[in-house]
Scaffold this motif. Structure first.
Motif, PDB file in Angstrom:
ATOM      1  N   GLY A   1       2.171  -1.476   1.704  1.00 32.97           N
ATOM      2  CA  GLY A   1       3.338  -1.044   2.470  1.00 32.97           C
ATOM      3  C   GLY A   1       4.487  -2.025   2.367  1.00 32.97           C
ATOM      4  N   GLY A   2       5.402  -1.920   3.315  1.00 36.22           N
ATOM      5  CA  GLY A   2       6.549  -2.812   3.364  1.00 36.22           C
ATOM      6  C   GLY A   2       7.762  -2.201   2.705  1.00 36.22           C
ATOM      7  N   SER A   3       8.838  -2.960   2.792  1.00 34.11           N
ATOM      8  CA  SER A   3      10.109  -2.442   2.301  1.00 34.11           C
ATOM      9  C   SER A   3      10.319  -2.803   0.834  1.00 34.11           C
ATOM     10  CB  SER A   3      11.231  -3.027   3.165  1.00 34.11           C
ATOM     11  OG  SER A   3      12.446  -2.962   2.464  1.00 34.11           O
TER      12      SER A   3
ATOM     13  N   SER B   1       7.176  -8.168   0.241  1.00 31.46           N
ATOM     14  CA  SER B   1       6.332  -7.091   0.771  1.00 31.46           C
ATOM     15  C   SER B   1       5.255  -6.733  -0.256  1.00 31.46           C
ATOM     16  CB  SER B   1       7.176  -5.860   1.097  1.00 31.46           C
ATOM     17  OG  SER B   1       7.529  -5.190  -0.092  1.00 31.46           O
ATOM     18  N   PRO B   2       4.075  -6.283   0.209  1.00 32.29           N
ATOM     19  CA  PRO B   2       3.009  -5.898  -0.732  1.00 32.29           C
ATOM     20  C   PRO B   2       3.484  -4.873  -1.760  1.00 32.29           C
ATOM     21  CG  PRO B   2       2.151  -5.964   1.510  1.00 32.29           C
ATOM     22  CD  PRO B   2       3.642  -6.174   1.627  1.00 32.29           C
ATOM     23  N   MET B   3       4.344  -3.941  -1.316  1.00 24.38           N
ATOM     24  CA  MET B   3       4.837  -2.923  -2.244  1.00 24.38           C
ATOM     25  C   MET B   3       5.659  -3.548  -3.376  1.00 24.38           C
ATOM     26  SD  MET B   3       7.657   0.025  -1.621  1.00 24.38           S
ATOM     27  CE  MET B   3       6.856   1.011  -0.373  1.00 24.38           C
ATOM     28  N   THR B   4       6.556  -4.482  -2.995  1.00 27.57           N
ATOM     29  CA  THR B   4       7.398  -5.113  -4.013  1.00 27.57           C
ATOM     30  C   THR B   4       6.555  -5.984  -4.936  1.00 27.57           C
ATOM     31  OG1 THR B   4       9.164  -5.169  -2.376  1.00 27.57           O
ATOM     32  CG2 THR B   4       9.498  -6.478  -4.365  1.00 27.57           C
ATOM     33  N   ILE B   5       5.604  -6.717  -4.345  1.00 36.31           N
ATOM     34  CA  ILE B   5       4.754  -7.586  -5.173  1.00 36.31           C
ATOM     35  C   ILE B   5       3.982  -6.751  -6.191  1.00 36.31           C
ATOM     36  CG2 ILE B   5       2.681  -9.042  -5.117  1.00 36.31           C
ATOM     37  CD1 ILE B   5       3.807 -10.189  -2.438  1.00 36.31           C
ATOM     38  N   ALA B   6       3.435  -5.625  -5.759  1.00 31.59           N
ATOM     39  CA  ALA B   6       2.675  -4.763  -6.671  1.00 31.59           C
ATOM     40  C   ALA B   6       3.581  -4.255  -7.800  1.00 31.59           C
ATOM     41  CB  ALA B   6       2.073  -3.589  -5.903  1.00 31.59           C
ATOM     42  N   ARG B   7       4.760  -3.764  -7.416  1.00 31.35           N
ATOM     43  CA  ARG B   7       5.658  -3.183  -8.414  1.00 31.35           C
ATOM     44  C   ARG B   7       6.164  -4.242  -9.400  1.00 31.35           C
ATOM     45  NH1 ARG B   7       9.706  -1.045  -5.210  1.00 31.35           N
ATOM     46  NH2 ARG B   7      10.950  -2.778  -5.953  1.00 31.35           N
ATOM     47  N   GLU B   8       6.576  -5.369  -8.848  1.00 33.40           N
ATOM     48  CA  GLU B   8       7.114  -6.436  -9.698  1.00 33.40           C
ATOM     49  C   GLU B   8       6.024  -7.038 -10.597  1.00 33.40           C
ATOM     50  OE1 GLU B   8      10.339  -7.270 -10.078  1.00 33.40           O
ATOM     51  OE2 GLU B   8      10.747  -5.570  -8.766  1.00 33.40           O
ATOM     52  N   SER B   9       4.803  -7.138 -10.071  1.00 30.53           N
ATOM     53  CA  SER B   9       3.704  -7.679 -10.898  1.00 30.53           C
ATOM     54  C   SER B   9       3.456  -6.768 -12.094  1.00 30.53           C
ATOM     55  CB  SER B   9       2.410  -7.792 -10.083  1.00 30.53           C
ATOM     56  OG  SER B   9       2.589  -8.641  -8.986  1.00 30.53           O
ATOM     57  N   ALA B  10       3.451  -5.461 -11.851  1.00 32.93           N
ATOM     58  CA  ALA B  10       3.213  -4.499 -12.936  1.00 32.93           C
ATOM     59  C   ALA B  10       4.320  -4.593 -13.977  1.00 32.93           C
ATOM     60  CB  ALA B  10       3.114  -3.082 -12.375  1.00 32.93           C
ATOM     61  N   SER B  11       5.551  -4.721 -13.498  1.00 36.12           N
ATOM     62  CA  SER B  11       6.664  -4.748 -14.436  1.00 36.12           C
ATOM     63  C   SER B  11       6.690  -6.062 -15.228  1.00 36.12           C
ATOM     64  CB  SER B  11       7.956  -4.454 -13.659  1.00 36.12           C
ATOM     65  OG  SER B  11       8.946  -5.372 -13.954  1.00 36.12           O
TER      66      SER B  11
ATOM     67  N   PRO C   1       2.822  -4.431 -26.622  1.00 35.13           N
ATOM     68  CA  PRO C   1       2.835  -2.991 -26.367  1.00 35.13           C
ATOM     69  C   PRO C   1       1.664  -2.479 -25.509  1.00 35.13           C
ATOM     70  CG  PRO C   1       1.872  -3.376 -28.496  1.00 35.13           C
ATOM     71  CD  PRO C   1       2.171  -4.731 -27.915  1.00 35.13           C
ATOM     72  N   VAL C   2       0.844  -3.368 -24.966  1.00 33.07           N
ATOM     73  CA  VAL C   2      -0.264  -2.898 -24.133  1.00 33.07           C
ATOM     74  C   VAL C   2       0.320  -2.274 -22.856  1.00 33.07           C
ATOM     75  CG1 VAL C   2      -2.270  -3.633 -22.762  1.00 33.07           C
ATOM     76  CG2 VAL C   2      -1.859  -4.639 -25.015  1.00 33.07           C
ATOM     77  N   PRO C   3      -0.024  -1.017 -22.545  1.00 35.10           N
ATOM     78  CA  PRO C   3       0.545  -0.386 -21.352  1.00 35.10           C
ATOM     79  C   PRO C   3      -0.047  -0.961 -20.051  1.00 35.10           C
ATOM     80  CG  PRO C   3      -0.967   1.125 -22.461  1.00 35.10           C
ATOM     81  CD  PRO C   3      -0.885  -0.104 -23.330  1.00 35.10           C
ATOM     82  N   VAL C   4       0.816  -1.094 -19.054  1.00 35.01           N
ATOM     83  CA  VAL C   4       0.393  -1.563 -17.730  1.00 35.01           C
ATOM     84  C   VAL C   4       0.723  -0.452 -16.745  1.00 35.01           C
ATOM     85  CG1 VAL C   4       0.707  -3.299 -15.923  1.00 35.01           C
ATOM     86  CG2 VAL C   4       0.862  -3.959 -18.341  1.00 35.01           C
ATOM     87  N   THR C   5      -0.286   0.020 -16.024  1.00 33.79           N
ATOM     88  CA  THR C   5      -0.066   1.142 -15.134  1.00 33.79           C
ATOM     89  C   THR C   5      -0.706   0.850 -13.781  1.00 33.79           C
ATOM     90  OG1 THR C   5      -0.231   3.556 -15.016  1.00 33.79           O
ATOM     91  CG2 THR C   5      -2.032   2.424 -16.078  1.00 33.79           C
ATOM     92  N   MET C   6      -0.636   1.806 -12.843  1.00 30.36           N
ATOM     93  CA  MET C   6      -0.981   1.513 -11.451  1.00 30.36           C
ATOM     94  C   MET C   6      -1.788   2.659 -10.837  1.00 30.36           C
ATOM     95  SD  MET C   6       0.494  -0.885  -9.107  1.00 30.36           S
ATOM     96  CE  MET C   6       2.286  -0.912  -9.195  1.00 30.36           C
ATOM     97  N   LEU C   7      -2.760   2.286  -9.992  1.00 31.90           N
ATOM     98  CA  LEU C   7      -3.452   3.281  -9.170  1.00 31.90           C
ATOM     99  C   LEU C   7      -3.123   2.968  -7.717  1.00 31.90           C
ATOM    100  CD1 LEU C   7      -5.466   5.672  -8.966  1.00 31.90           C
ATOM    101  CD2 LEU C   7      -7.289   3.974  -8.710  1.00 31.90           C
ATOM    102  N   ALA C   8      -2.361   3.858  -7.076  1.00 30.04           N
ATOM    103  CA  ALA C   8      -1.929   3.617  -5.699  1.00 30.04           C
ATOM    104  C   ALA C   8      -3.098   3.769  -4.733  1.00 30.04           C
ATOM    105  CB  ALA C   8      -0.807   4.585  -5.337  1.00 30.04           C
ATOM    106  N   HIS C   9      -2.939   3.200  -3.557  1.00 30.61           N
ATOM    107  CA  HIS C   9      -3.969   3.243  -2.519  1.00 30.61           C
ATOM    108  C   HIS C   9      -4.365   4.693  -2.230  1.00 30.61           C
ATOM    109  CE1 HIS C   9      -6.317   2.025   0.868  1.00 30.61           C
ATOM    110  NE2 HIS C   9      -5.570   2.685   1.726  1.00 30.61           N
ATOM    111  N   HIS C  10      -5.649   4.990  -2.343  1.00 31.49           N
ATOM    112  CA  HIS C  10      -6.201   6.321  -2.068  1.00 31.49           C
ATOM    113  C   HIS C  10      -5.662   7.409  -3.001  1.00 31.49           C
ATOM    114  CE1 HIS C  10      -7.857   5.514   2.236  1.00 31.49           C
ATOM    115  NE2 HIS C  10      -8.679   5.155   1.273  1.00 31.49           N
ATOM    116  N   ALA C  11      -4.946   7.015  -4.053  1.00 23.87           N
ATOM    117  CA  ALA C  11      -4.456   8.026  -5.004  1.00 23.87           C
ATOM    118  C   ALA C  11      -5.608   8.459  -5.894  1.00 23.87           C
ATOM    119  CB  ALA C  11      -3.327   7.455  -5.847  1.00 23.87           C
ATOM    120  N   THR C  12      -5.534   9.665  -6.413  1.00 24.50           N
ATOM    121  CA  THR C  12      -6.596  10.121  -7.302  1.00 24.50           C
ATOM    122  C   THR C  12      -6.172  10.014  -8.765  1.00 24.50           C
ATOM    123  OG1 THR C  12      -5.765  12.359  -6.995  1.00 24.50           O
ATOM    124  CG2 THR C  12      -7.650  11.717  -5.649  1.00 24.50           C
ATOM    125  N   ALA C  13      -4.881   9.756  -8.986  1.00 19.38           N
ATOM    126  CA  ALA C  13      -4.409   9.691 -10.367  1.00 19.38           C
ATOM    127  C   ALA C  13      -3.682   8.376 -10.635  1.00 19.38           C
ATOM    128  CB  ALA C  13      -3.493  10.867 -10.663  1.00 19.38           C
TER     129      ALA C  13
END
Ligand code: MG
Length: 247
Positions: free
Chosen positions: A185-187, A193-203, A211-223
């Motif tokens: 969560g967070g802004s 915020s955890p959300m920004t840290i997750a997004r920025e870490s992935a980027s 060229p290795v792809p980096v992708t994300m599985l969100a909390h409780h997401a199925t895809a």
């Protein structure tokens, strides 16, 4: 082409490997519905599974996600009760992990699957048996890695350490997935915020590992978002010469 696959491994235990493996299998099943893609699932050894208690375990989750192919015993031929490393869990029952079976158990899936998703146990250098680490099995099965880490502070360091170590040992990394095993969560405007840290870490990781792809599985997401063409990734990574470029 039968027998291609991906070995889902982690930077540590409990970073979200099963959630990622299950999402990956579901995505393949969904996309492969029309073409009749056969998806195999293999967990070479599992601990924390008491006799008759496989329901709800990693093994059952993988099996269900793949549409219950073969049997749960084929998914995981070696299960032990205590929730500790598999060799110690086996020893606590007066048993031993069968190191040869870790490898031969995969054979059941070769001819009946177009792609096999293997979920290791623990991190890449965690022991599966007395003589076998996860990385040893991935190498012997000749499968490219999907490296999973938790999408929280430290992801860049943990992930690069595992990717570089894997490459130094001659393994191929097909993709990295950051798994939000806790609510992120967070802004968006808050850099801590955890959300920004997750997004920025992935980027950041995507830039460093291209060229290795980096992708994300969100909390409780199925895809996994964005989802990847796992089938092509498994095949092309398997065919590519060993990439010795440092990340
Ligand atoms: Mg797991």
């Amino acid at each position: 082409m039968a027998g291609s696959g991906l070995f889902v491994t982690g930077t540590d235990t409990d970073v979200g490997k099963t959630a990622v493996a299950v999402a990956l299998v579901r995505g393949l099943m969904r996309d492969g519905l029309r073409s009749g893609l056969r998806v195999g699932v293999y967990k070479p050894v599992a601990s924390g599974v008491p006799p008759g208690g496989a329901a709800g375990s990693d093994v059952a989750r993988l099996w269900e996600a793949a549409g219950r192919p073969l049997s749960m015993e084929a998914v995981c031929p070696q299960m032990f009760s205590a929730m500790i490393s598999p060799p110690r869990s086996a020893r606590a029952e007066g048993r031993r992990v069968d190191d040869a079976l870790l490898r031969s158990g995969f054979d059941a899936w070769r001819d009946v699957s177009d792609i096999v998703i293997v979920e290791g146990a623990g991190g890449l250098f965690s022991p599966l048996g007395d003589a076998t680490l996860n990385i040893d099995l991935a190498r012997d099965l000749d499968l490219p890695l999907v490296v999973v880490d938790a999408a929280r502070l430290g992801a860049i360091g943990r992930t690069l350490a595992v990717v570089r170590a894997a490459r130094a040992e001659g393994l191929r990394v097909a993709a990295v997935v950051l798994s939000q095993s806790e609510p992120c969560g967070g802004s968006r405007d808050d850099p801590a915020s955890p959300m920004t840290i997750a997004r920025e870490s992935a980027s950041d990781l995507a830039d460093r590992l291209r060229p290795v792809p980096v992708t994300m599985l969100a909390h409780h997401a199925t895809a996994i978002e964005p989802d990847l063409d796992w089938l092509t990734l498994a095949r092309s990574a398997a065919q590519r010469a060993v990439d010795t470029t440092p990340p």
